[in-house]
Design an enzyme around this catalytic site. Sequence first.
Site, PDB file in Angstrom:
ATOM      1  N   CYS A   2       0.829  -1.209   0.000  1.00 28.37           N
ATOM      2  CA  CYS A   2       0.000   0.000   0.000  1.00 28.37           C
ATOM      3  C   CYS A   2       0.861   1.255   0.000  1.00 28.37           C
ATOM      4  O   CYS A   2       1.968   1.271   0.524  1.00 28.37           O
ATOM      5  CB  CYS A   2      -0.872   0.024   1.244  1.00 28.37           C
ATOM      6  SG  CYS A   2      -1.832  -1.459   1.471  1.00 28.37           S
ATOM      7  N   ARG A  27       5.116  -0.257  -6.202  1.00 26.29           N
ATOM      8  CA  ARG A  27       5.128  -1.066  -4.976  1.00 26.29           C
ATOM      9  C   ARG A  27       4.098  -2.185  -5.022  1.00 26.29           C
ATOM     10  O   ARG A  27       4.135  -3.090  -4.199  1.00 26.29           O
ATOM     11  CB  ARG A  27       4.829  -0.167  -3.771  1.00 26.29           C
ATOM     12  CG  ARG A  27       5.878   0.902  -3.567  1.00 26.29           C
ATOM     13  CD  ARG A  27       5.381   1.965  -2.627  1.00 26.29           C
ATOM     14  NE  ARG A  27       5.205   1.429  -1.301  1.00 26.29           N
ATOM     15  CZ  ARG A  27       6.103   1.549  -0.326  1.00 26.29           C
ATOM     16  NH1 ARG A  27       7.226   2.159  -0.546  1.00 26.29           N
ATOM     17  NH2 ARG A  27       5.872   1.039   0.863  1.00 26.29           N
ATOM     18  N   TRP A  75      -3.191  -2.665  -1.367  1.00 19.87           N
ATOM     19  CA  TRP A  75      -2.837  -4.044  -1.713  1.00 19.87           C
ATOM     20  C   TRP A  75      -3.628  -4.896  -0.717  1.00 19.87           C
ATOM     21  O   TRP A  75      -3.345  -4.876   0.486  1.00 19.87           O
ATOM     22  CB  TRP A  75      -1.335  -4.239  -1.550  1.00 19.87           C
ATOM     23  CG  TRP A  75      -0.798  -5.535  -2.051  1.00 19.87           C
ATOM     24  CD1 TRP A  75      -0.501  -5.847  -3.342  1.00 19.87           C
ATOM     25  CD2 TRP A  75      -0.440  -6.681  -1.274  1.00 19.87           C
ATOM     26  NE1 TRP A  75       0.004  -7.122  -3.420  1.00 19.87           N
ATOM     27  CE2 TRP A  75       0.052  -7.661  -2.164  1.00 19.87           C
ATOM     28  CE3 TRP A  75      -0.493  -6.988   0.091  1.00 19.87           C
ATOM     29  CZ2 TRP A  75       0.484  -8.917  -1.749  1.00 19.87           C
ATOM     30  CZ3 TRP A  75      -0.057  -8.237   0.512  1.00 19.87           C
ATOM     31  CH2 TRP A  75       0.421  -9.179  -0.408  1.00 19.87           C
ATOM     32  N   ASN A 100      -1.676   2.131   5.975  1.00 24.66           N
ATOM     33  CA  ASN A 100      -0.831   1.000   5.556  1.00 24.66           C
ATOM     34  C   ASN A 100      -0.585   0.134   6.781  1.00 24.66           C
ATOM     35  O   ASN A 100      -0.376   0.665   7.870  1.00 24.66           O
ATOM     36  CB  ASN A 100       0.539   1.491   5.062  1.00 24.66           C
ATOM     37  CG  ASN A 100       0.456   2.175   3.726  1.00 24.66           C
ATOM     38  OD1 ASN A 100      -0.609   2.241   3.131  1.00 24.66           O
ATOM     39  ND2 ASN A 100       1.581   2.685   3.267  1.00 24.66           N
ATOM     40  N   GLY A 101      -0.551  -1.180   6.602  1.00 22.84           N
ATOM     41  CA  GLY A 101      -0.290  -2.069   7.742  1.00 22.84           C
ATOM     42  C   GLY A 101      -1.535  -2.878   8.077  1.00 22.84           C
ATOM     43  O   GLY A 101      -2.480  -2.941   7.277  1.00 22.84           O
ATOM     44  N   GLU A 483      18.259 -17.633  -7.318  1.00 24.15           N
ATOM     45  CA  GLU A 483      17.806 -16.297  -7.719  1.00 24.15           C
ATOM     46  C   GLU A 483      17.234 -16.333  -9.147  1.00 24.15           C
ATOM     47  O   GLU A 483      16.214 -15.702  -9.433  1.00 24.15           O
ATOM     48  CB  GLU A 483      18.985 -15.314  -7.600  1.00 24.15           C
ATOM     49  CG  GLU A 483      18.730 -13.897  -8.078  1.00 24.15           C
ATOM     50  CD  GLU A 483      17.557 -13.187  -7.399  1.00 24.15           C
ATOM     51  OE1 GLU A 483      17.028 -13.681  -6.400  1.00 24.15           O
ATOM     52  OE2 GLU A 483      17.150 -12.131  -7.933  1.00 24.15           O
ATOM     53  N   LYS A 487      13.408 -15.282 -10.133  1.00 22.00           N
ATOM     54  CA  LYS A 487      13.068 -14.281 -11.157  1.00 22.00           C
ATOM     55  C   LYS A 487      12.078 -14.865 -12.156  1.00 22.00           C
ATOM     56  O   LYS A 487      11.094 -14.231 -12.514  1.00 22.00           O
ATOM     57  CB  LYS A 487      14.315 -13.809 -11.928  1.00 22.00           C
ATOM     58  CG  LYS A 487      15.269 -12.923 -11.208  1.00 22.00           C
ATOM     59  CD  LYS A 487      14.795 -11.500 -10.992  1.00 22.00           C
ATOM     60  CE  LYS A 487      14.101 -11.378  -9.666  1.00 22.00           C
ATOM     61  NZ  LYS A 487      14.897 -11.122  -8.502  1.00 22.00           N
ATOM     62  N   GLU A 490       8.587 -15.334 -10.598  1.00 24.42           N
ATOM     63  CA  GLU A 490       7.944 -14.055 -10.272  1.00 24.42           C
ATOM     64  C   GLU A 490       7.294 -13.391 -11.473  1.00 24.42           C
ATOM     65  O   GLU A 490       6.183 -12.885 -11.383  1.00 24.42           O
ATOM     66  CB  GLU A 490       9.011 -13.058  -9.792  1.00 24.42           C
ATOM     67  CG  GLU A 490       9.264 -13.015  -8.342  1.00 24.42           C
ATOM     68  CD  GLU A 490      10.293 -11.944  -8.041  1.00 24.42           C
ATOM     69  OE1 GLU A 490       9.947 -11.010  -7.328  1.00 24.42           O
ATOM     70  OE2 GLU A 490      11.442 -12.038  -8.520  1.00 24.42           O
ATOM     71  N   HIS A 506      19.213 -37.137  -5.364  1.00 26.27           N
ATOM     72  CA  HIS A 506      18.486 -37.374  -4.117  1.00 26.27           C
ATOM     73  C   HIS A 506      16.999 -37.051  -4.251  1.00 26.27           C
ATOM     74  O   HIS A 506      16.313 -36.869  -3.260  1.00 26.27           O
ATOM     75  CB  HIS A 506      19.118 -36.571  -2.973  1.00 26.27           C
ATOM     76  CG  HIS A 506      20.550 -36.935  -2.742  1.00 26.27           C
ATOM     77  ND1 HIS A 506      20.925 -38.143  -2.217  1.00 26.27           N
ATOM     78  CD2 HIS A 506      21.691 -36.277  -3.044  1.00 26.27           C
ATOM     79  CE1 HIS A 506      22.256 -38.204  -2.162  1.00 26.27           C
ATOM     80  NE2 HIS A 506      22.741 -37.083  -2.669  1.00 26.27           N
ATOM     81  N   LYS A 605       6.347  -4.412  -4.030  1.00 19.09           N
ATOM     82  CA  LYS A 605       7.773  -4.084  -4.023  1.00 19.09           C
ATOM     83  C   LYS A 605       8.334  -4.026  -2.619  1.00 19.09           C
ATOM     84  O   LYS A 605       9.416  -4.492  -2.352  1.00 19.09           O
ATOM     85  CB  LYS A 605       7.971  -2.744  -4.738  1.00 19.09           C
ATOM     86  CG  LYS A 605       9.421  -2.305  -4.858  1.00 19.09           C
ATOM     87  CD  LYS A 605      10.173  -3.187  -5.821  1.00 19.09           C
ATOM     88  CE  LYS A 605      11.644  -2.870  -5.900  1.00 19.09           C
ATOM     89  NZ  LYS A 605      12.406  -4.001  -6.464  1.00 19.09           N
TER      90      LYS A 605
HETATM   91  C1  F6R Z   1      12.297 -10.580  -5.637  1.00 18.92           C
HETATM   92  C2  F6R Z   1      12.160  -9.536  -4.644  1.00 18.92           C
HETATM   93  C3  F6R Z   1      11.791  -9.939  -3.264  1.00 18.92           C
HETATM   94  C4  F6R Z   1      12.565  -9.059  -2.252  1.00 18.92           C
HETATM   95  C5  F6R Z   1      12.093  -9.357  -0.819  1.00 18.92           C
HETATM   96  C6  F6R Z   1      12.890  -8.571   0.187  1.00 18.92           C
HETATM   97  O1  F6R Z   1      12.602 -10.063  -6.894  1.00 18.92           O
HETATM   98  O2  F6R Z   1      12.315  -8.376  -4.933  1.00 18.92           O
HETATM   99  O3  F6R Z   1      12.025 -11.274  -3.032  1.00 18.92           O
HETATM  100  O4  F6R Z   1      13.931  -9.312  -2.390  1.00 18.92           O
HETATM  101  O5  F6R Z   1      10.735  -9.020  -0.708  1.00 18.92           O
HETATM  102  O6  F6R Z   1      12.786  -7.209  -0.028  1.00 18.92           O
HETATM  103  P1  F6R Z   1      13.874  -6.215   0.507  1.00 18.92           P
HETATM  104  O7  F6R Z   1      15.159  -6.499  -0.174  1.00 18.92           O
HETATM  105  O8  F6R Z   1      13.333  -4.849   0.167  1.00 18.92           O
HETATM  106  O9  F6R Z   1      13.979  -6.428   1.987  1.00 18.92           O
END
Ligand code: F6R
Length: 610
Positions: A2, A27, A75, A100-101, A483, A487, A490, A506, A605
């Site tokens: 949010c 975000r 959100w 927010n929260g 990673e 990606k 996601e 395994h 985000k």
């Molecule tokens: C993946 C991604 C998330 C963040 C995670 C932590 O592309 O962006 O997995 O890495 O939500 O966020 P931060 O780094 O802001 O603590």
Amino acid sequence: MCGIVGAVAERNVVEILLEGLKRLEYRGYDSAGVALLDSDGNLTRLRRTGKVQELADAVANESALGATGIAHTRWATHGGVTEANAHPHFSSDRIAVVHNGIIENYLELRKQLDNAGYTFTSDTDTETIAHQVHEELKSSDDLLSAVQKAVKKFHGAYGTVVMDREDPSRVVVARSGSPLVIGLGLGENFIASDQLALLPVTRRFIFLEEGDVAEITRRTVKIVDIDGNPVERDIVDSVVEHDAGDKGGYRHYMLKEIHEQPTVVRNALKGRLLDNGLAEGIFGQGADELLAKVQHVQIIACGTSYHAGMTARYWLEQYANVSCNVEIASEFRYRKSFVQPNSLLVTISQSGETADTLAALRLAKELGYMGSLTVCNVPGSSLVRESDLAFMTKAGAEIGVASTKAFTTQLTAFLMLTLALGQHNGLSEEDGKSIISALQSLPAKLEETLLLSEGIEDLAEEFADKHHSLFLGRGDQYPIAMEGALKLKEISYIHAEAYASGELKHGPLALIDDEMPVIVVAPNNELLEKLKSNVEEVRARGGIMYVFADKQANFQSDETMRVINVPHCEAPIAPIIYTVPLQLLSYYVALIKGTDVDQPRNLAKSVTVE
Ligand code: F6R
């Protein structure tokens, strides 16, 4: 997640609020709303599910205006994605609230407020804030004291802004567990959950602290702390450079951010890495003394930042001779853990606001670590302010939800931390020199690696109709495989799993068939021969492989294996270099699949709730 924007001015603030919401779109959100108050006390509210642009169109249609206003991108947590659940929420057409929260005890409060005669029109926890403030106003002198009384009843996290139709000259805001920043203008003042929202109108900010409640008018800002005592908070000039509207000619922010990596890594190294080592004091005041005593590192992070921590563990143990544990923040914070002697706690976060990481830092402070360091990208964020030391990654604002340049600058930061800790723990001269020269070559190597883009775009065609994929790596490339898988899932919504390739037999070998592409990261290192055996295991079971390999690793393309040669690089930076083709692969697969690359479904985000 949010986003909040608010303003108290003499002019019509609607454009400021909408522009602020647009700057927070990255975000992640699913509905948006605005409430405006004019000087005669006329209160207008507009809400829409979907994009901020739909709200902006509605605002234009209605010619809505007001000099005091609050706006929000939601959100969904409590209650579905509907207009009725979108913020702002009202109490009796008098109090308007954005939040927010999560108010965890909202059901209990809702019952009490129901009994007191309030009518609820949404399924949200936020609506209880509006009614509770309204209730407290009955026995308060002003909105500030009503909000102070109300927040004492809330359990959970909130960044909230409250507006009262009967007093258009002010808004009152409260912060606990969800960030809020006041923006100072000339004869007008602002509030937002992120300074990015306010950069078009001011660069002077006050970051509220936990428990703060503030009253904002056009010319004054009055802040009281958790105990109700008046407090002064520092005014900070923002150093953030960001034009949210600028994709720099790229189709998506994510692609722009992938291509920015040589530049931002150069920035991260500038003034910090010298020819013979690190510049003094780069980890902040008192850091050199603290780092000299460190014998163990506990890393805590989430998501991509966790993968940076996992990679860092290989470096810290191999080169710096410092033992290291890495844990996901949401696990660490809810289990009993033991603190090793002379331990440094390190958090990693792009946003600096991730709720679990922040809670883990707060918990760890009580556990007896020697000190805390955060590796973070957002100056002034909660993690930066609450940690003893902060090392800024200098990646610049990252708008794409899928983290790219933040990750590679985090890794760059950890190679510097490896040098810093290693010098007190027997880092060999040879390893020290190799890390320095590898880091010096890194921006140019990243530029060279980005040239693979076109070939990877072609390759992506072969993934678009697949439903599953497997990523393999060994040693410090195992977290890079993780990673890469993160990606891909996601942004393309293809199921992707990552395994340390020694684990194949395994279990995961059972999955191999020609419908499940296997992506392998294969630099030319001491584990190469073992990795080649794992590749043969896949081939023998009819798997189709895509191998990102150093030319000297001697992989040959054939009918079951497509080899993409990655520029040769020195061993310490290989995890950073091999990240790039995997970022490009997921980007181009998502592009072909037509998903929303910069704002993938269900994701946010900055994850400011648990
Ligand atoms: C993946 C991604 C998330 C963040 C995670 C932590 O592309 O962006 O997995 O890495 O939500 O966020 P931060 O780094 O802001 O603590």
